[in-house]
Design a protein around this motif. Structure first.
Motif, PDB file in Angstrom:
ATOM      1  N   ARG A 215      10.955 -11.675   2.075  1.00  0.00           N
ATOM      2  CA  ARG A 215       9.559 -11.371   2.385  1.00  0.00           C
ATOM      3  C   ARG A 215       9.450 -10.080   3.188  1.00  0.00           C
ATOM      4  O   ARG A 215       8.554  -9.258   2.954  1.00  0.00           O
ATOM      5  CB  ARG A 215       8.935 -12.528   3.173  1.00  0.00           C
ATOM      6  CG  ARG A 215       7.432 -12.379   3.347  1.00  0.00           C
ATOM      7  CD  ARG A 215       6.850 -13.530   4.166  1.00  0.00           C
ATOM      8  NE  ARG A 215       5.435 -13.680   3.918  1.00  0.00           N
ATOM      9  CZ  ARG A 215       4.490 -12.943   4.475  1.00  0.00           C
ATOM     10  NH1 ARG A 215       4.828 -11.984   5.327  1.00  0.00           N
ATOM     11  NH2 ARG A 215       3.220 -13.144   4.184  1.00  0.00           N
ATOM     12  N   ARG A 216      10.362  -9.893   4.126  1.00  0.00           N
ATOM     13  CA  ARG A 216      10.300  -8.707   4.983  1.00  0.00           C
ATOM     14  C   ARG A 216      10.459  -7.420   4.180  1.00  0.00           C
ATOM     15  O   ARG A 216       9.765  -6.432   4.427  1.00  0.00           O
ATOM     16  CB  ARG A 216      11.387  -8.796   6.054  1.00  0.00           C
ATOM     17  CG  ARG A 216      11.381  -7.618   7.019  1.00  0.00           C
ATOM     18  CD  ARG A 216      12.474  -7.767   8.079  1.00  0.00           C
ATOM     19  NE  ARG A 216      12.409  -6.692   9.052  1.00  0.00           N
ATOM     20  CZ  ARG A 216      13.273  -6.526  10.054  1.00  0.00           C
ATOM     21  NH1 ARG A 216      14.272  -7.404  10.207  1.00  0.00           N
ATOM     22  NH2 ARG A 216      13.141  -5.514  10.906  1.00  0.00           N
ATOM     23  N   TYR A 217      11.370  -7.424   3.204  1.00  0.00           N
ATOM     24  CA  TYR A 217      11.692  -6.173   2.513  1.00  0.00           C
ATOM     25  C   TYR A 217      11.056  -6.033   1.129  1.00  0.00           C
ATOM     26  O   TYR A 217      10.942  -4.915   0.621  1.00  0.00           O
ATOM     27  CB  TYR A 217      13.211  -6.022   2.417  1.00  0.00           C
ATOM     28  CG  TYR A 217      13.842  -5.917   3.782  1.00  0.00           C
ATOM     29  CD1 TYR A 217      13.677  -4.767   4.558  1.00  0.00           C
ATOM     30  CD2 TYR A 217      14.551  -6.984   4.336  1.00  0.00           C
ATOM     31  CE1 TYR A 217      14.212  -4.680   5.829  1.00  0.00           C
ATOM     32  CE2 TYR A 217      15.095  -6.902   5.606  1.00  0.00           C
ATOM     33  CZ  TYR A 217      14.926  -5.751   6.354  1.00  0.00           C
ATOM     34  OH  TYR A 217      15.449  -5.672   7.620  1.00  0.00           O
ATOM     35  N   LEU A 218      10.640  -7.144   0.527  1.00  0.00           N
ATOM     36  CA  LEU A 218      10.035  -7.058  -0.805  1.00  0.00           C
ATOM     37  C   LEU A 218       8.612  -7.583  -0.850  1.00  0.00           C
ATOM     38  O   LEU A 218       7.926  -7.408  -1.865  1.00  0.00           O
ATOM     39  CB  LEU A 218      10.893  -7.843  -1.819  1.00  0.00           C
ATOM     40  CG  LEU A 218      12.315  -7.331  -2.032  1.00  0.00           C
ATOM     41  CD1 LEU A 218      13.065  -8.239  -3.004  1.00  0.00           C
ATOM     42  CD2 LEU A 218      12.321  -5.895  -2.540  1.00  0.00           C
ATOM     43  N   GLY A 219       8.166  -8.230   0.219  1.00  0.00           N
ATOM     44  CA  GLY A 219       6.814  -8.762   0.254  1.00  0.00           C
ATOM     45  C   GLY A 219       6.772 -10.237  -0.118  1.00  0.00           C
ATOM     46  O   GLY A 219       7.786 -10.842  -0.481  1.00  0.00           O
ATOM     47  N   PRO A 220       5.582 -10.845  -0.040  1.00  0.00           N
ATOM     48  CA  PRO A 220       5.462 -12.283  -0.300  1.00  0.00           C
ATOM     49  C   PRO A 220       5.716 -12.678  -1.746  1.00  0.00           C
ATOM     50  O   PRO A 220       5.967 -13.841  -2.038  1.00  0.00           O
ATOM     51  CB  PRO A 220       4.012 -12.600   0.105  1.00  0.00           C
ATOM     52  CG  PRO A 220       3.298 -11.291   0.014  1.00  0.00           C
ATOM     53  CD  PRO A 220       4.310 -10.251   0.384  1.00  0.00           C
ATOM     54  N   GLN A 221       5.648 -11.702  -2.663  1.00  0.00           N
ATOM     55  CA  GLN A 221       5.965 -11.973  -4.068  1.00  0.00           C
ATOM     56  C   GLN A 221       6.789 -10.816  -4.618  1.00  0.00           C
ATOM     57  O   GLN A 221       6.512  -9.651  -4.355  1.00  0.00           O
ATOM     58  CB  GLN A 221       4.689 -12.141  -4.898  1.00  0.00           C
ATOM     59  CG  GLN A 221       4.968 -12.556  -6.349  1.00  0.00           C
ATOM     60  CD  GLN A 221       3.707 -12.862  -7.132  1.00  0.00           C
ATOM     61  OE1 GLN A 221       2.600 -12.504  -6.721  1.00  0.00           O
ATOM     62  NE2 GLN A 221       3.853 -13.528  -8.263  1.00  0.00           N
ATOM     63  N   PHE A 222       7.829 -11.163  -5.381  1.00  0.00           N
ATOM     64  CA  PHE A 222       8.676 -10.149  -5.991  1.00  0.00           C
ATOM     65  C   PHE A 222       9.134 -10.656  -7.351  1.00  0.00           C
ATOM     66  O   PHE A 222       8.894 -11.812  -7.718  1.00  0.00           O
ATOM     67  CB  PHE A 222       9.861  -9.789  -5.079  1.00  0.00           C
ATOM     68  CG  PHE A 222      10.660 -10.970  -4.604  1.00  0.00           C
ATOM     69  CD1 PHE A 222      11.798 -11.384  -5.280  1.00  0.00           C
ATOM     70  CD2 PHE A 222      10.272 -11.676  -3.465  1.00  0.00           C
ATOM     71  CE1 PHE A 222      12.547 -12.468  -4.836  1.00  0.00           C
ATOM     72  CE2 PHE A 222      11.019 -12.772  -3.013  1.00  0.00           C
ATOM     73  CZ  PHE A 222      12.149 -13.163  -3.704  1.00  0.00           C
ATOM     74  N   ASP A 223       9.807  -9.808  -8.102  1.00  0.00           N
ATOM     75  CA  ASP A 223      10.083 -10.120  -9.508  1.00  0.00           C
ATOM     76  C   ASP A 223      11.200 -11.127  -9.713  1.00  0.00           C
ATOM     77  O   ASP A 223      11.014 -12.170 -10.334  1.00  0.00           O
ATOM     78  CB  ASP A 223      10.416  -8.832 -10.275  1.00  0.00           C
ATOM     79  CG  ASP A 223       9.212  -7.914 -10.418  1.00  0.00           C
ATOM     80  OD1 ASP A 223       8.139  -8.419 -10.779  1.00  0.00           O
ATOM     81  OD2 ASP A 223       9.357  -6.709 -10.157  1.00  0.00           O
ATOM     82  N   ILE A 224      12.392 -10.818  -9.224  1.00  0.00           N
ATOM     83  CA  ILE A 224      13.586 -11.596  -9.574  1.00  0.00           C
ATOM     84  C   ILE A 224      14.315 -12.062  -8.334  1.00  0.00           C
ATOM     85  O   ILE A 224      14.558 -11.270  -7.408  1.00  0.00           O
ATOM     86  CB  ILE A 224      14.553 -10.754 -10.445  1.00  0.00           C
ATOM     87  CG1 ILE A 224      13.883 -10.340 -11.762  1.00  0.00           C
ATOM     88  CG2 ILE A 224      15.840 -11.528 -10.725  1.00  0.00           C
ATOM     89  CD1 ILE A 224      14.706  -9.330 -12.554  1.00  0.00           C
ATOM     90  N   HIS A 225      14.676 -13.331  -8.312  1.00  0.00           N
ATOM     91  CA  HIS A 225      15.585 -13.852  -7.294  1.00  0.00           C
ATOM     92  C   HIS A 225      16.861 -14.271  -8.013  1.00  0.00           C
ATOM     93  O   HIS A 225      16.829 -15.045  -8.970  1.00  0.00           O
ATOM     94  CB  HIS A 225      14.976 -15.054  -6.580  1.00  0.00           C
ATOM     95  CG  HIS A 225      15.703 -15.455  -5.323  1.00  0.00           C
ATOM     96  ND1 HIS A 225      17.075 -15.625  -5.269  1.00  0.00           N
ATOM     97  CD2 HIS A 225      15.255 -15.699  -4.057  1.00  0.00           C
ATOM     98  CE1 HIS A 225      17.431 -15.958  -4.049  1.00  0.00           C
ATOM     99  NE2 HIS A 225      16.349 -16.013  -3.288  1.00  0.00           N
ATOM    100  N   GLY A 226      17.991 -13.750  -7.561  1.00  0.00           N
ATOM    101  CA  GLY A 226      19.260 -14.030  -8.214  1.00  0.00           C
ATOM    102  C   GLY A 226      20.276 -14.654  -7.280  1.00  0.00           C
ATOM    103  O   GLY A 226      20.153 -14.590  -6.055  1.00  0.00           O
ATOM    104  N   GLY A 227      21.293 -15.245  -7.894  1.00  0.00           N
ATOM    105  CA  GLY A 227      22.391 -15.823  -7.123  1.00  0.00           C
ATOM    106  C   GLY A 227      23.289 -16.644  -8.018  1.00  0.00           C
ATOM    107  O   GLY A 227      23.029 -16.798  -9.223  1.00  0.00           O
ATOM    108  N   GLY A 228      24.337 -17.175  -7.454  1.00  0.00           N
ATOM    109  CA  GLY A 228      25.282 -17.973  -8.202  1.00  0.00           C
ATOM    110  C   GLY A 228      24.713 -19.329  -8.591  1.00  0.00           C
ATOM    111  O   GLY A 228      23.825 -19.871  -7.919  1.00  0.00           O
TER     112      GLY A 228
END
Length: 463
Positions: A215-228
């Motif tokens: 939220r701090r760096y991309l805002g309350p909504q962003f496109d893609i969340h990734g991970g294992g």
């Protein structure tokens, strides 16, 4: 065709439509730096590096944030009398960075550490308390999973079917599934790992960190969340719940990479079946490692063996061998070659949920076409194929000008080939055709092709 990605939340292949086509936003859960990276960590980071590169090719700008979890139970446990937790965390972070850079993983737009966003985490926790979705108890703060009807939507589970949350002392929990947002300080924990808060001294829970940093760096909504794949539950499930319960739309797409296994078991530090990235990179050329890790679809399970790297080395040798052959045979034509766009088959493969294995198949087919053009003396076709291969490899982060074997191995191979070519030349000069043919046949059996040209004999790994 436009890019389609497999979305974990909907369990469907979805067309990718960014919130802002001029700036794609992407958050990836980075390492918990309690110890150095194993090759599974590198494979995970590489999958999202490939996605980022394709998004940059397709849209131009990508804001890519990958965090570092530098405060955690394991980080504290691994500290010693001679190395405090924060010093060890920083040292391990540097080891991750070195491994990533070695295989050509691009530097994130920003790489925040969890310890630098404690105020933002506390602010988010307070919002959840005010909204009735979290409660303070005995110095801890927990997320009330029963208060949020959508809890479980990422992994499609009901609360009662889930494992109990074991991320904090259950001393104040209303429900065993409630997870920690803030963990009260315990006796024996170092003062440097404790922060003041409205609920008492302590430190943040793991899950709240990523919600606050994204939220701090991309805002309350962003496109893609990734991970294992192993982060889907509980980490990402909890991230999604706490962020949306606080009123943030959060991630539009959830993308998860497959795991590296050893004999069918997940590669894991806790299981002791891991291979350190440092050890692999000491034995293999980083480009070979990158190719081997990229050769399986990012969502698939990858069981790595020595033959995985051998096959990758041979494949890279065929590609670089063709490019050098084309440049040597038609130097001016290849140097001047330009193409307007990537081959349609390559683009279609990458747009199909980042199908890198199919994209690599397109590259190898182009190599075969290019070699046939060289054999036919068609310089224009050979140059077009060479430039196509160069651009496709560039998209995948593979340097076509780099040798496909590690430095010392390459020197040894070059020396050996120079000797054998010299012996064959002498045999031909002596009209000992049998000896000359035996050398050529032995090399061919080893997968090495010889080409006699006006400027001498050249060798390449046979494609």
């Amino acid at each position: 065709m436009t890019l389609h990605l497999h979305d974990t939340r909907t369990q469907t292949l979805r067309e990718f439509v960014p919130l802002d086509p001029t700036n794609v936003t992407m958050y990836v859960c980075g390492p918990t730096v309690q110890s150095g990276p194993h090759i599974g960590h590198v494979r995970a980071a590489l999958g999202f590096d490939l996605l980022r590169r394709w998004l940059e090719y397709s849209y131009g700008r990508v804001t890519f944030v990958r965090n570092v979890t530098d405060i955690d139970d394991k980080v504290l446990t691994n500290a010693t009398d001679t190395e405090e937790w924060w010093a060890r965390a920083y040292r391990m972070e540097r080891e991750f960075t070195a491994a990533y850079e070695a295989v050509g993983i691009l530097t994130p737009t920003y790489e925040p550490r969890a310890t630098a966003s404690i105020p933002q985490m506390q602010e988010l926790i307070q919002r959840l308390i005010d909204a009735g979705h979290a409660y303070a108890a005995a110095g801890d703060v927990y997320f009330d999973v029963r208060s949020w009807p959508s809890y479980g939507e990422l992994t499609h589970q009901s609360v009662d079917a889930m494992e109990d949350a074991a991320d904090a002392d259950p001393r104040g929990k209303r429900d065993p599934h409630d997870f920690a947002l803030w963990k009260g300080a315990k006796e024996g924990e170092p003062a440097s790992a404790i922060w003041d808060s409205p609920w008492g001294a302590g430190r943040p829970g793991w899950h709240i960190e990523c919600s606050a940093m994204s939220r701090r760096y991309l805002g309350p909504q962003f496109d893609i969340h990734g991970g294992g794949l192993d982060l889907r539950f509980p980490h990402h499930e909890n991230e999604l719940a706490q962020s949306t319960a606080a009123g943030d739309p959060f991630a539009t797409y959830w993308v998860h990479n497959g795991l590296v296994t050893v004999g069918g078991q997940k590669m894991s530090k806790s299981l002791g079946n891991f291979t350190l990235a440092e050890d692999v990179l000491a034995e293999r050329d980083p480009q070979v490692v990158r190719y081997a890790l990229a050769a399986a679809h990012y969502r698939s399970t990858l069981d790595l063996t020595a033959s995985s790297y051998d096959e990758a080395e041979a494949a890279l040798g065929r590609i670089t061998g063709f490019f050098r052959r084309a440049a040597r045979t038609f130097p001016e034509t290849v140097a001047a070659a330009t193409i307007d766009e990537l081959p349609a088959e390559f683009t279609a493969a990458m747009d199909d949920d980042l199908n890198v294995p199919q994209a690599l198949a397109v590259i190898h087919e182009t190599v075969r076409t290019g070699n046939s053009a060289i054999d036919a003396g068609d310089g224009a076709a050979a140059a077009f194929a060479a430039e196509s291969v160069r651009l496709m490899m560039q998209i995948l982060g593979l340097d076509i000008d780099e040798p496909a074997t590690a430095g010392a191995e390459r020197v040894a191979l070059d020396s050996l080939m120079e000797s054998l070519i010299s012996q064959r030349a002498q045999a031909r000069a002596d009209k000992d055709w049998g000896a000359a043919d035996r050398i050529r046949d032995a090399l061919a059996a080893a997968g090495i092709a010889l080409e006699d040209a006006a400027d001498g004999t050249h060798w390449s790994i046979n494609g």
